[in-house]
Scaffold this motif. Structure first.
Motif, mmCIF file in Angstrom:
data_model
loop_
_atom_site.group_PDB
_atom_site.id
_atom_site.type_symbol
_atom_site.label_atom_id
_atom_site.label_comp_id
_atom_site.label_asym_id
_atom_site.label_seq_id
_atom_site.Cartn_x
_atom_site.Cartn_y
_atom_site.Cartn_z
ATOM 1 N N ASN A 157 -19.734 38.311 -15.202
ATOM 2 C CA ASN A 157 -19.832 36.990 -15.844
ATOM 3 C C ASN A 157 -18.584 36.211 -15.479
ATOM 4 O OD1 ASN A 157 -22.299 37.406 -17.117
ATOM 5 N ND2 ASN A 157 -21.322 38.381 -18.876
ATOM 6 N N LEU A 158 -18.722 35.247 -14.570
ATOM 7 C CA LEU A 158 -17.543 34.558 -14.046
ATOM 8 C C LEU A 158 -16.984 33.580 -15.073
ATOM 9 C CD1 LEU A 158 -15.686 34.204 -11.610
ATOM 10 C CD2 LEU A 158 -17.234 32.415 -10.798
ATOM 11 N N ILE A 159 -17.809 32.657 -15.503
ATOM 12 C CA ILE A 159 -17.468 31.708 -16.566
ATOM 13 C C ILE A 159 -18.779 31.434 -17.311
ATOM 14 C CG2 ILE A 159 -15.553 30.586 -15.342
ATOM 15 C CD1 ILE A 159 -17.571 28.279 -14.697
ATOM 16 N N PRO A 160 -18.723 30.821 -18.481
ATOM 17 C CA PRO A 160 -19.989 30.477 -19.135
ATOM 18 C C PRO A 160 -20.842 29.617 -18.200
ATOM 19 C CG PRO A 160 -18.139 30.157 -20.641
ATOM 20 C CD PRO A 160 -17.549 30.452 -19.289
ATOM 21 N N GLY A 161 -22.057 30.075 -17.934
ATOM 22 C CA GLY A 161 -22.928 29.334 -17.025
ATOM 23 C C GLY A 161 -22.957 29.855 -15.598
ATOM 24 N N VAL A 162 -22.126 30.838 -15.295
ATOM 25 C CA VAL A 162 -22.149 31.425 -13.939
ATOM 26 C C VAL A 162 -22.141 32.945 -14.055
ATOM 27 C CG1 VAL A 162 -21.074 31.547 -11.666
ATOM 28 C CG2 VAL A 162 -20.868 29.446 -13.013
ATOM 29 N N GLN A 163 -23.319 33.523 -13.827
ATOM 30 C CA GLN A 163 -23.460 34.978 -13.856
ATOM 31 C C GLN A 163 -23.741 35.478 -12.445
ATOM 32 O OE1 GLN A 163 -26.382 34.769 -17.270
ATOM 33 N NE2 GLN A 163 -25.813 36.928 -17.343
ATOM 34 N N ILE A 164 -22.978 36.490 -12.055
ATOM 35 C CA ILE A 164 -23.150 37.058 -10.721
ATOM 36 C C ILE A 164 -23.840 38.411 -10.859
ATOM 37 C CG2 ILE A 164 -21.869 37.994 -8.754
ATOM 38 C CD1 ILE A 164 -19.826 35.741 -9.281
ATOM 39 N N PHE A 165 -24.829 38.639 -9.991
ATOM 40 C CA PHE A 165 -25.580 39.893 -10.022
ATOM 41 C C PHE A 165 -25.411 40.621 -8.693
ATOM 42 C CE2 PHE A 165 -27.539 37.220 -13.177
ATOM 43 C CZ PHE A 165 -27.725 38.093 -14.242
ATOM 44 N N PHE A 166 -25.062 41.876 -8.795
ATOM 45 C CA PHE A 166 -24.928 42.725 -7.607
ATOM 46 C C PHE A 166 -26.327 43.094 -7.138
ATOM 47 C CE2 PHE A 166 -23.884 47.234 -6.094
ATOM 48 C CZ PHE A 166 -23.479 46.806 -4.842
ATOM 49 N N THR A 167 -26.708 42.584 -5.969
ATOM 50 C CA THR A 167 -28.078 42.776 -5.464
ATOM 51 C C THR A 167 -28.047 43.282 -4.018
ATOM 52 O OG1 THR A 167 -28.092 40.396 -4.972
ATOM 53 C CG2 THR A 167 -29.228 41.103 -6.973
ATOM 54 N N PRO A 168 -27.582 44.508 -3.819
ATOM 55 C CA PRO A 168 -27.446 45.028 -2.462
ATOM 56 C C PRO A 168 -28.798 45.294 -1.806
ATOM 57 C CG PRO A 168 -27.059 46.782 -4.056
ATOM 58 C CD PRO A 168 -27.238 45.502 -4.849
ATOM 59 N N GLY A 169 -28.790 45.444 -0.508
ATOM 60 C CA GLY A 169 -30.005 45.773 0.241
ATOM 61 C C GLY A 169 -30.126 44.938 1.490
ATOM 62 N N HIS A 170 -30.127 43.614 1.318
ATOM 63 C CA HIS A 170 -30.077 42.746 2.504
ATOM 64 C C HIS A 170 -28.766 42.997 3.249
ATOM 65 C CE1 HIS A 170 -30.206 39.265 5.090
ATOM 66 N NE2 HIS A 170 -29.079 38.826 4.572
ATOM 67 N N SER A 171 -27.692 43.090 2.488
ATOM 68 C CA SER A 171 -26.400 43.530 3.014
ATOM 69 C C SER A 171 -25.831 44.526 2.003
ATOM 70 C CB SER A 171 -25.458 42.335 3.215
ATOM 71 O OG SER A 171 -24.934 41.900 1.982
ATOM 72 N N PRO A 172 -24.796 45.286 2.395
ATOM 73 C CA PRO A 172 -24.315 46.348 1.498
ATOM 74 C C PRO A 172 -23.783 45.844 0.152
ATOM 75 C CG PRO A 172 -23.538 46.721 3.740
ATOM 76 C CD PRO A 172 -24.181 45.358 3.744
ATOM 77 N N GLY A 173 -23.207 44.639 0.151
ATOM 78 C CA GLY A 173 -22.625 44.155 -1.108
ATOM 79 C C GLY A 173 -23.087 42.752 -1.443
ATOM 80 N N HIS A 174 -24.355 42.508 -1.276
ATOM 81 C CA HIS A 174 -24.908 41.176 -1.534
ATOM 82 C C HIS A 174 -24.863 40.844 -3.026
ATOM 83 C CE1 HIS A 174 -28.058 38.121 -2.086
ATOM 84 N NE2 HIS A 174 -27.788 37.768 -0.847
#
Ligand SMILES: [Zn+2]
Length: 252
Positions: A157-174
């Motif tokens: 959770n970067l800031i309120p309103g910006v959530q980052i999700f680790f979604t690997p597969g297309h690249s190793p650390g997408h």
């Protein structure tokens, strides 16, 4: 702290073989893929998500001639598609940018990172480890070793309103990003979890580093869609969607 606006910034085009977009199609035909950068206007200044293709691609469709990517990757980038000029149109200089989020370090996502030498660049550990120092991974401009990388592992959770999700597969650390502005409702930027809608909705396989992991990440984002009911889902390189999208100066 909150997100006031989300701008969709076109940053050129890259032709890829159609088999990269749909593994069921025979290689031999190129399709044009829109390239994107996104600007999040927050109450504490602008955040940039992805920086497009490297300046070495400008007016240089033959960049990959004589390499193993010849005929399969053909950039279509003009001077105006450089992240410097893309930002200038919005009214910013690189030093104005509070943070760059790099979804991953592929040739059409982090090519302009070198213009942000003093800016934190948020990236997944797995992507950093796979790309930095790896000459096979992408042009050097996309994986410069001496930037201000801020490394995270997993969802964030970067800031309120910006959530980052680790979604690997297309690249190793997408990573994919869910942005909620003051007026938009949740907007899911899948980035390259799905190049196009049919990858996401119909399971049409596309270019991935690990197909099983990629499918798992798609399922995870589909679960997220069920949970938060986004007002918009924006795919990584979907030409049909791009043609009907309201880009800068419009915003969500
Ligand atoms: Zn990619």
């Amino acid at each position: 702290m909150s997100v006031k606006k989300l701008y969709f910034l076109p940053a050129g085009e890259c032709f890829l073989d159609q088999s990269a977009v749909n593994r069921n199609l025979k290689p031999g035909k190129l399709v044009g893929m829109p390239v994107w950068s996104f600007l999040l206007e927050t109450t504490d200044g602008p955040i940039l998500l992805d920086t497009g293709m490297p300046d070495a691609f400008i007016n240089n469709p033959d960049y990959y001639k004589g390499t193993k990517r010849e005929g399969r990757v053909v950039p279509n980038m003009s001077e105006g598609d450089s992240i410097m000029n893309v930002l200038k149109r919005v009214g910013y200089l690189p030093e104005d940018i509070q943070m760059v989020i790099s979804s991953h370090l592929h040739l059409d996502h982090s090519g302009g990172n070198g213009h942000f030498r003093n800016t934190p660049i948020l990236i997944q550990r797995a992507e950093y480890d796979a790309a930095i120092g790896n000459d096979e991974y992408a042009p050097l401009e996309c994986r410069l070793p001496d930037l201000q990388y801020q490394i995270i592992e997993g969802d964030h959770n970067l800031i309120p309103g910006v959530q980052i999700f680790f979604t690997p597969g297309h690249s190793p650390g997408h990573q994919s990003v869910l942005v909620t502005t003051e007026t938009s409702g949740p907007v899911l930027l899948t980035i390259d979890v799905a190049y196009v809608r049919e990858n996401f909705e119909n399971g049409v396989p596309f270019l991935t580093y690990d197909p099983e992991l990629a499918a798992k990440s798609i399922r995870r984002m589909q679960d997220l869609v069920q949970e938060v009911r986004p007002s918009a889902i924006f795919f990584g390189h979907d030409r049909d969607q791009a043609n009907n999208w309201r880009t800068f100066p419009d915003f969500l």
